[in-house]
Motif scaffolding. Structure first.
Motif, PDB file in Angstrom:
ATOM      1  N   GLU A 139       0.877  -1.200  -0.098  1.00  0.00           N
ATOM      2  CA  GLU A 139       0.077   0.044  -0.036  1.00  0.00           C
ATOM      3  C   GLU A 139       0.845   1.137   0.046  1.00  0.00           C
ATOM      4  OE1 GLU A 139      -2.524  -0.475   3.317  1.00  0.00           O
ATOM      5  OE2 GLU A 139      -3.519  -2.216   2.580  1.00  0.00           O
ATOM      6  N   PHE A 140       0.263   2.273  -0.723  1.00  0.00           N
ATOM      7  CA  PHE A 140       0.969   3.698  -0.685  1.00  0.00           C
ATOM      8  C   PHE A 140       0.179   4.682   0.448  1.00  0.00           C
ATOM      9  CE2 PHE A 140       1.344   2.116  -5.267  1.00  0.00           C
ATOM     10  CZ  PHE A 140       2.790   1.801  -5.122  1.00  0.00           C
ATOM     11  N   SER A 141       1.093   5.402   1.033  1.00  0.00           N
ATOM     12  CA  SER A 141       0.472   6.392   1.732  1.00  0.00           C
ATOM     13  C   SER A 141      -0.324   7.395   0.630  1.00  0.00           C
ATOM     14  CB  SER A 141       1.368   7.597   2.598  1.00  0.00           C
ATOM     15  OG  SER A 141       2.350   7.984   1.595  1.00  0.00           O
ATOM     16  N   MET A 142      -1.396   8.175   1.268  1.00  0.00           N
ATOM     17  CA  MET A 142      -2.163   9.199   0.665  1.00  0.00           C
ATOM     18  C   MET A 142      -1.053  10.044  -0.263  1.00  0.00           C
ATOM     19  SD  MET A 142      -5.370   8.814   1.102  1.00  0.00           S
ATOM     20  CE  MET A 142      -6.596  10.034   1.677  1.00  0.00           C
ATOM     21  N   GLN A 143       0.083  10.573   0.395  1.00  0.00           N
ATOM     22  CA  GLN A 143       0.861  11.410  -0.374  1.00  0.00           C
ATOM     23  C   GLN A 143       1.724  10.650  -1.377  1.00  0.00           C
ATOM     24  OE1 GLN A 143       3.974  13.177   2.263  1.00  0.00           O
ATOM     25  NE2 GLN A 143       4.742  14.248   0.658  1.00  0.00           N
ATOM     26  N   GLN A 144       2.225   9.442  -1.182  1.00  0.00           N
ATOM     27  CA  GLN A 144       2.800   8.607  -2.205  1.00  0.00           C
ATOM     28  C   GLN A 144       1.829   8.446  -3.406  1.00  0.00           C
ATOM     29  OE1 GLN A 144       3.750   5.301   0.301  1.00  0.00           O
ATOM     30  NE2 GLN A 144       6.107   5.644   0.196  1.00  0.00           N
ATOM     31  N   CYS A 145       0.547   8.127  -2.898  1.00  0.00           N
ATOM     32  CA  CYS A 145      -0.438   7.607  -4.132  1.00  0.00           C
ATOM     33  C   CYS A 145      -0.645   8.834  -4.952  1.00  0.00           C
ATOM     34  CB  CYS A 145      -1.783   7.345  -3.485  1.00  0.00           C
ATOM     35  SG  CYS A 145      -3.151   6.878  -4.729  1.00  0.00           S
ATOM     36  N   ALA A 146      -0.654  10.204  -4.408  1.00  0.00           N
ATOM     37  CA  ALA A 146      -0.747  11.201  -5.223  1.00  0.00           C
ATOM     38  C   ALA A 146       0.342  11.433  -5.821  1.00  0.00           C
ATOM     39  CB  ALA A 146      -1.156  12.666  -4.228  1.00  0.00           C
ATOM     40  N   GLN A 147       1.579  11.334  -5.465  1.00  0.00           N
ATOM     41  CA  GLN A 147       2.925  11.569  -6.200  1.00  0.00           C
ATOM     42  C   GLN A 147       2.875  10.590  -7.354  1.00  0.00           C
ATOM     43  OE1 GLN A 147       5.649  11.241  -2.880  1.00  0.00           O
ATOM     44  NE2 GLN A 147       5.744  13.340  -2.603  1.00  0.00           N
ATOM     45  N   ARG A 148       2.555   9.374  -7.324  1.00  0.00           N
ATOM     46  CA  ARG A 148       2.863   8.592  -8.090  1.00  0.00           C
ATOM     47  C   ARG A 148       1.544   8.668  -9.210  1.00  0.00           C
ATOM     48  NH1 ARG A 148       5.466   3.376  -7.285  1.00  0.00           N
ATOM     49  NH2 ARG A 148       6.715   3.672  -5.558  1.00  0.00           N
ATOM     50  N   LEU A 149       0.173   9.043  -8.849  1.00  0.00           N
ATOM     51  CA  LEU A 149      -0.577   9.437  -9.864  1.00  0.00           C
ATOM     52  C   LEU A 149      -0.175  10.798 -10.715  1.00  0.00           C
ATOM     53  CD1 LEU A 149      -3.962   8.915  -7.820  1.00  0.00           C
ATOM     54  CD2 LEU A 149      -3.394   7.718  -9.828  1.00  0.00           C
ATOM     55  N   SER A 150       0.394  11.689  -9.935  1.00  0.00           N
ATOM     56  CA  SER A 150       0.947  12.780 -10.583  1.00  0.00           C
ATOM     57  C   SER A 150       2.011  12.464 -11.677  1.00  0.00           C
ATOM     58  CB  SER A 150       1.171  13.921  -9.966  1.00  0.00           C
ATOM     59  OG  SER A 150       1.727  15.066 -10.577  1.00  0.00           O
ATOM     60  N   ALA A 151       2.970  11.831 -11.286  1.00  0.00           N
ATOM     61  CA  ALA A 151       4.119  11.368 -12.219  1.00  0.00           C
ATOM     62  C   ALA A 151       3.467  10.611 -13.349  1.00  0.00           C
ATOM     63  CB  ALA A 151       5.222  10.531 -11.545  1.00  0.00           C
ATOM     64  N   THR A 152       2.564   9.344 -13.203  1.00  0.00           N
ATOM     65  CA  THR A 152       1.992   8.763 -14.356  1.00  0.00           C
ATOM     66  C   THR A 152       1.391   9.482 -15.159  1.00  0.00           C
ATOM     67  OG1 THR A 152       2.088   6.733 -12.539  1.00  0.00           O
ATOM     68  CG2 THR A 152       0.524   6.825 -14.517  1.00  0.00           C
ATOM     69  N   GLU A 153       0.449  10.356 -14.729  1.00  0.00           N
ATOM     70  CA  GLU A 153      -0.257  11.292 -15.594  1.00  0.00           C
ATOM     71  C   GLU A 153       0.769  11.812 -16.484  1.00  0.00           C
ATOM     72  OE1 GLU A 153      -2.622  13.778 -12.946  1.00  0.00           O
ATOM     73  OE2 GLU A 153      -4.052  11.977 -12.578  1.00  0.00           O
ATOM     74  N   ASP A 154       1.982  12.488 -16.039  1.00  0.00           N
ATOM     75  CA  ASP A 154       3.058  13.299 -16.872  1.00  0.00           C
ATOM     76  C   ASP A 154       3.562  12.404 -17.749  1.00  0.00           C
ATOM     77  OD1 ASP A 154       2.694  15.526 -15.054  1.00  0.00           O
ATOM     78  OD2 ASP A 154       4.494  15.168 -14.025  1.00  0.00           O
ATOM     79  N   ALA A 155       3.898  11.011 -17.307  1.00  0.00           N
ATOM     80  CA  ALA A 155       4.251   9.966 -18.329  1.00  0.00           C
ATOM     81  C   ALA A 155       3.358   9.654 -19.532  1.00  0.00           C
ATOM     82  CB  ALA A 155       4.739   8.634 -17.724  1.00  0.00           C
ATOM     83  N   ILE A 156       2.035   9.531 -19.047  1.00  0.00           N
ATOM     84  CA  ILE A 156       0.692   9.096 -20.175  1.00  0.00           C
ATOM     85  C   ILE A 156       0.820  10.353 -20.836  1.00  0.00           C
ATOM     86  CG2 ILE A 156      -1.440   8.823 -20.323  1.00  0.00           C
ATOM     87  CD1 ILE A 156      -1.363   6.981 -17.607  1.00  0.00           C
ATOM     88  N   TYR A 157       1.074  11.624 -20.496  1.00  0.00           N
ATOM     89  CA  TYR A 157       0.585  12.543 -21.332  1.00  0.00           C
ATOM     90  C   TYR A 157       1.927  12.796 -22.339  1.00  0.00           C
ATOM     91  CZ  TYR A 157       1.009  17.518 -23.025  1.00  0.00           C
ATOM     92  OH  TYR A 157       0.759  18.546 -23.942  1.00  0.00           O
ATOM     93  N   VAL A 158       2.918  12.324 -22.216  1.00  0.00           N
ATOM     94  CA  VAL A 158       3.895  12.143 -23.073  1.00  0.00           C
ATOM     95  C   VAL A 158       4.063  10.849 -24.079  1.00  0.00           C
ATOM     96  CG1 VAL A 158       6.647  12.145 -23.602  1.00  0.00           C
ATOM     97  CG2 VAL A 158       5.593  13.704 -21.809  1.00  0.00           C
ATOM     98  N   LEU A 159       3.881   9.751 -23.291  1.00  0.00           N
ATOM     99  CA  LEU A 159       3.822   8.572 -24.058  1.00  0.00           C
ATOM    100  C   LEU A 159       2.493   7.842 -24.578  1.00  0.00           C
ATOM    101  CD1 LEU A 159       6.717   6.989 -22.200  1.00  0.00           C
ATOM    102  CD2 LEU A 159       6.736   8.243 -24.252  1.00  0.00           C
ATOM    103  N   GLY A 160       1.390   8.574 -24.078  1.00  0.00           N
ATOM    104  CA  GLY A 160       0.213   7.962 -24.297  1.00  0.00           C
ATOM    105  C   GLY A 160      -0.542   7.983 -25.346  1.00  0.00           C
ATOM    106  N   GLY A 161      -0.160   8.424 -26.246  1.00  0.00           N
ATOM    107  CA  GLY A 161      -0.861   8.584 -27.639  1.00  0.00           C
ATOM    108  C   GLY A 161      -0.528   7.105 -28.342  1.00  0.00           C
ATOM    109  N   ARG A 162      -1.605   6.975 -29.194  1.00  0.00           N
ATOM    110  CA  ARG A 162      -1.607   5.474 -30.013  1.00  0.00           C
ATOM    111  C   ARG A 162      -0.641   5.260 -30.624  1.00  0.00           C
ATOM    112  NH1 ARG A 162      -5.562   4.287 -35.141  1.00  0.00           N
ATOM    113  NH2 ARG A 162      -4.621   2.197 -35.491  1.00  0.00           N
ATOM    114  N   TRP A 163       0.417   6.059 -31.291  1.00  0.00           N
ATOM    115  CA  TRP A 163       1.658   5.983 -32.130  1.00  0.00           C
ATOM    116  C   TRP A 163       2.706   6.395 -31.008  1.00  0.00           C
ATOM    117  CZ3 TRP A 163       0.314   3.166 -35.910  1.00  0.00           C
ATOM    118  CH2 TRP A 163      -0.897   3.370 -36.584  1.00  0.00           C
ATOM    119  N   THR A 164       2.786   6.932 -30.070  1.00  0.00           N
ATOM    120  CA  THR A 164       3.857   7.578 -29.687  1.00  0.00           C
ATOM    121  C   THR A 164       5.134   6.471 -29.315  1.00  0.00           C
ATOM    122  OG1 THR A 164       2.654   9.412 -28.741  1.00  0.00           O
ATOM    123  CG2 THR A 164       4.946   9.197 -27.908  1.00  0.00           C
TER     124      THR A 164
END
Length: 120
Positions: free
Chosen positions: A7-32
């Motif tokens: 399990e992650f703490s609330m803060q760790q969860c928020a940090q991981r969600l934010s970092a994952t959203e950043d990664a998906i923004y860059v790499l998440g396109g169908r072709w990227t």
């Protein structure tokens, strides 16, 4: 491993969600990721990249390469002295940090496909 270690703490969860959203923004396109695989695999010229990725249009590839350049994952080099002008898209040293991620995704995809096709 106990459930508390998973399990992650609330803060760790928020940090991981934010970092994952950043990664998906860059790499998440169908072709990227496909374009990154092509460039990391040695395809550097536009037509070579396009031929290596089944189904991608020139317009979409152009947009993907611009996005990857903006995110410092490929470097565009124009050789104006050659006729015709040659443009190469080279993976940056920074983009090589994606190799492990791409490998992990590929491995998981193969396992998932096997799991789904062999389900009982």
């Amino acid at each position: 491993m106990t459930s508390s270690k998973l399990e992650f703490s609330m803060q760790q969860c928020a940090q991981r969600l934010s970092a994952t959203e950043d990664a998906i923004y860059v790499l998440g396109g169908r072709w990227t990721i496909r374009v990154m695989i092509a460039t990391l695999g040695g395809h550097t010229r536009f037509n070579d990249i396009q031929r290596s990725i089944k189904g991608i249009s020139a317009k979409v590839l152009s947009n993907e390469l611009k996005k990857l350049e903006e995110n410092l994952l490929v470097k565009r080099t124009v050789f104006a002295e050659s006729i015709p002008v040659i443009i190469e898209y080279m993976p940056t040293d920074y983009s090589r940090s994606l190799r492990d991620i791409i490998t992990a995704l590929s491995d998981w995809g193969a396992k998932h496909k096997s799991h789904i096709t062999n389900k009982e």
